[in-house]
Design a protein around this motif. Sequence first.
Motif, PDB file in Angstrom:
ATOM      1  N   THR A  37       0.862  -1.200   0.013  1.00 53.56           N
ATOM      2  CA  THR A  37       0.005   0.040  -0.065  1.00 53.56           C
ATOM      3  C   THR A  37       1.166   1.283   0.025  1.00 53.56           C
ATOM      4  O   THR A  37       2.156   1.011   0.641  1.00 53.56           O
ATOM      5  CB  THR A  37      -0.802   0.096   1.454  1.00 53.56           C
ATOM      6  OG1 THR A  37       0.047   0.093   2.387  1.00 53.56           O
ATOM      7  CG2 THR A  37      -1.739  -1.119   1.265  1.00 53.56           C
TER       8      THR A  37
ATOM      9  N   GLN B 141       1.069   3.901   1.918  1.00 52.63           N
ATOM     10  CA  GLN B 141       1.643   4.197   3.184  1.00 52.63           C
ATOM     11  C   GLN B 141       2.936   2.985   3.694  1.00 52.63           C
ATOM     12  O   GLN B 141       3.665   3.601   4.302  1.00 52.63           O
ATOM     13  CB  GLN B 141       0.334   4.071   4.220  1.00 52.63           C
ATOM     14  CG  GLN B 141      -0.681   4.970   4.165  1.00 52.63           C
ATOM     15  CD  GLN B 141      -1.652   4.361   3.212  1.00 52.63           C
ATOM     16  OE1 GLN B 141      -1.706   3.464   2.459  1.00 52.63           O
ATOM     17  NE2 GLN B 141      -3.122   5.129   3.169  1.00 52.63           N
TER      18      GLN B 141
ATOM     19  N   GLY C 284       1.374   4.017   9.556  1.00 51.74           N
ATOM     20  CA  GLY C 284       0.149   4.684  10.058  1.00 51.74           C
ATOM     21  C   GLY C 284       0.299   6.019  10.161  1.00 51.74           C
ATOM     22  O   GLY C 284      -0.970   6.829  10.149  1.00 51.74           O
TER      23      GLY C 284
ATOM     24  N   SER D 167      -1.054   7.553   7.310  1.00 49.79           N
ATOM     25  CA  SER D 167      -2.464   7.287   6.915  1.00 49.79           C
ATOM     26  C   SER D 167      -3.311   8.223   7.791  1.00 49.79           C
ATOM     27  O   SER D 167      -2.738   9.188   8.594  1.00 49.79           O
ATOM     28  CB  SER D 167      -2.736   5.596   7.451  1.00 49.79           C
ATOM     29  OG  SER D 167      -4.212   5.680   7.246  1.00 49.79           O
ATOM     30  N   ASP D 168      -4.740   7.944   7.479  1.00 48.75           N
ATOM     31  CA  ASP D 168      -5.429   9.008   8.310  1.00 48.75           C
ATOM     32  C   ASP D 168      -5.711   8.856   9.814  1.00 48.75           C
ATOM     33  O   ASP D 168      -6.466   9.476  10.433  1.00 48.75           O
ATOM     34  CB  ASP D 168      -6.855   9.248   7.621  1.00 48.75           C
ATOM     35  CG  ASP D 168      -6.728   9.961   6.347  1.00 48.75           C
ATOM     36  OD1 ASP D 168      -6.034  10.804   6.080  1.00 48.75           O
ATOM     37  OD2 ASP D 168      -7.540   9.700   5.529  1.00 48.75           O
TER      38      ASP D 168
ATOM     39  N   LEU E  36      -3.467   1.805  11.368  1.00 43.33           N
ATOM     40  CA  LEU E  36      -3.797   0.869  10.220  1.00 43.33           C
ATOM     41  C   LEU E  36      -4.042  -0.385  10.820  1.00 43.33           C
ATOM     42  O   LEU E  36      -3.430  -0.794  11.830  1.00 43.33           O
ATOM     43  CB  LEU E  36      -2.693   0.824   9.218  1.00 43.33           C
ATOM     44  CG  LEU E  36      -2.630   1.990   8.389  1.00 43.33           C
ATOM     45  CD1 LEU E  36      -1.282   1.749   7.720  1.00 43.33           C
ATOM     46  CD2 LEU E  36      -3.733   2.267   7.517  1.00 43.33           C
TER      47      LEU E  36
ATOM     48  N   LYS F 253      -2.788  14.559  10.691  1.00 44.36           N
ATOM     49  CA  LYS F 253      -1.591  14.205   9.839  1.00 44.36           C
ATOM     50  C   LYS F 253      -0.398  14.936   9.528  1.00 44.36           C
ATOM     51  O   LYS F 253       0.992  14.675   9.616  1.00 44.36           O
ATOM     52  CB  LYS F 253      -2.086  13.596   8.348  1.00 44.36           C
ATOM     53  CG  LYS F 253      -1.302  12.840   7.627  1.00 44.36           C
ATOM     54  CD  LYS F 253      -1.951  12.361   6.269  1.00 44.36           C
ATOM     55  CE  LYS F 253      -0.938  11.788   5.289  1.00 44.36           C
ATOM     56  NZ  LYS F 253      -1.611  11.029   4.048  1.00 44.36           N
TER      57      LYS F 253
END
Length: 664
Positions: free
Chosen positions: A307, A309, A348, A351-352, A355, A386
Motif C-alpha cells: 500500500t 503508506q 500509520g 494514513s488518516d 492501520l 496528519k
Amino acid sequence: MRTLASRLALSAWLASCAALSAALTPEQTAQLPPPAGHPVDFSKEIKPIFQTSCIQCHGRGKEKAGFRIDSRETMLKGGDSGAAIVPGKSAESLIIALVQGVDPDEVMPKKGSRLTPAQVGLLRAWIDQGAPWEAGVTFGRLEPINLKPRLPAIPPGSRSANPIDRFLQPYFAAHKIEPPRPVEDRLFVRRVYLDVLGMLPPPEAVEAFVTEHHADKRARLVRRLLADDRNYAQHWLSFWNDLLRNDYKGTGYIDGGREQITKWLHSALLTNLPYDKFVAELIDPKPESAGFTRGIVWRGVVNASQTPQMQAAQNICQVFMGVNLKCASCHDSFVNDLTLADAYGLAGIYSDGPLEMVRCDKPTGQKAALKFIYPELGAIDPAADKPARLKRLAEMITQRQDARLTRTLVNRLWQKFMGHGLVEPVDDMEKPAWEPDLLDWLAEDFAAHNFDVKHLIERILTSRAYQLPAVNDAEPIQADYVFRGPAIRRLTAEEFRDALTALTGVGFSKAAAKIGPESGNSNSIAGALQEALDSSLCPAGQTTNQVRAALVAADPLTTALGRPNREQVVTTRSAEATTLQALELTNGETLADLLKRGARTLLDRPEIANDRLIAEVYEKAFARKPTTAELRTARGLVGHPPRPDGLEDLLWCMTMLPEFQLIY
C-alpha cells in the motif's frame, strides 16, 4: 475483529497445546530423550539452542501465541496455552513436548531444523536442574547499533593530514599493511572527474592539472569540481533517482498513480540543500517533493505490504536509516528485530489513522500504535493530525541525536567512492563497521558542518586513502574484508553514456523532464571548460549538447548496463558483468548507431590531420596520448585519409577496453 476462520484456527491450536500441556502418558514419557547426565552450562549449551531455534519467533521483542523468551520471567510465564516450563520437572514441561514432537502436527520450531535428541536432552537436564538463567543474558530486543551519536578522538598524527588517514594509520598498522604511493596525476584527475561530475575530464583540463605545481592541487581540483553546480547536480540525479524511486516514465506515470520529484530534486542538488533539510522535505513533503512518500499506486489488487503508506515506511527506513522493513511489512522480520507492529506503526503516520495489521495478507483485527521504528528517538502523538505527525516524524529523523541518518549517508558515499562500504551491505546498518571510529567521526563531522554533502564528499576525496591505487575486490561482501584502497569500479550506465558523448560528440538534445532555470555556479573553471567542450562537441544540426544521460529516459543500452526501472528503491547497482551487457555492447543497435554517427561527426572537420584526430580521441577517452604501438594500429583502422567506417571501428575498440569502462 478476527475472522471466523482465524478464530477457529486459534482455538484448534490452543486446544492442541492444552492437550500437550497435560501430563504425558508413560508411553510418551518413555519416548523422550533422557536428560543429559551433567550439570548444564546455560551460556554454552542452552543459549545457542534458543538463539538458533527460538528467537526468530519468540525473542527480540516478538511473540507468537503470547509466548516470549526475552527473559527467564517471560519464559516461566508462558503464553496463551500456559506455562512453557515447570522447573525441576522436564517431563511435565510443554516446551519439551513441543520440541520432541509428541504431537506430529505441533512440532517446534515451526521453521528450520528440528532439535536433535541430544539438544532435547540438554533442555530436559536444564529444566530438571531448576532452569538456571545466567545474569545479564537476554533474548529481548537489543539496543540498535549505529544509532546514537559518538565522536571518537582523532588518532595522533600530522595536523595537515586528512582525519580519515589518521584513523586509517593504526588500522593499516594492525593489519600489517604498508599503503603504496598515491596514483599518478592523470589517473587521479580522471577518477575524480567521474566521481564528482560523472564525466570524462576535457583534455585541456588534464594537461592543466598535470603541469600545475601547487602542493595542494588535488584538493584544489576537488573543490573546483564541487563548485560546478550544474554538472554536479545532473550527475548526482542518477544516484538519488535510484534511491528515491524517481524516473521519467514507467509504472504509475501513465494513470497518475505516481509523481515525479525531478524538479525539486535537481534544485536541491543544484543549491546543495543541507541534508537534514533535504530529508525533512521528503518525509514531511512539499507538493513538489511528495512523490517519494506517495509511492506508487499500483494497478489492480496488490499485497497489503505494498500500500502507499507501507511503501512510504519501507522507503524511509531503507534510504535514510539503512534498514530493511520489507520483511516486517508482512510478518515479524526474520532478518532483524523489527516487527509487524513496527512497520504498521510507521505506515500509520502516513494514513488518516492507525492501520489494521495484516499478517501474510490476512487481517489480524489489531491496529498498530503510531510510532517510529526506533522509539529511542521520540514519540508520535496519535491524537495529532496528519500534518503534525509528518512534521514530528521529520524532526525525529533529522535531529542530531539520530546519528543513523548521517552514518547511513556516509556509508553510501564511502561505498560509492571506494567500492565497499564501511558497513556491508549498505542497507544493513545494524551491523558494525570494519572501522567504527572512522564511520562515527565522519558522521559527526558531517552533521557539525551543517549536513553539507559537498563537505562530506570533499573530506573523502581529499584523503590519501581515496588516492591509493585501485584494488580488485571480487566480492563486495566479505566477512574478512580488509581495506587496502578503492576498488576498481565500473562506469555507471549514465557515466558510460556521457563518456560516449564526450568522445563522439553525439549526445541528447532534449531532457525527459523539466528541471527549471539553473541558478547554481556555472562560472567555475570546470564549468567553463565543460561549456567549451559542449560547444565543440555539438553535432551538426543541433544547437546544444548539454543534456546529460541522467535526465533522459532509459534506452536499451543504459538498461543493459544496469540502470534500474526504479519501481523499487535501488541503493547499489550490481557490479557484475552480464551476458545481456556483453550482447548489447557487441551487437546492440543503440551503441552501433551512436558510434556510426559519432565517426561522421568527428570527420566533419576536414582540416584535422589523421594523427591529430587519433590523438584527440585517445586524450578524451583515456586522459592520455596514444602509445607508438596504439597509434600505428589506429592508423591502420582509420585509414588515410580517414574513413567513417574505420574511425567507427576505432571508437568501438576503444570503448570496449577496460581502461574506458572502468574507474581505476
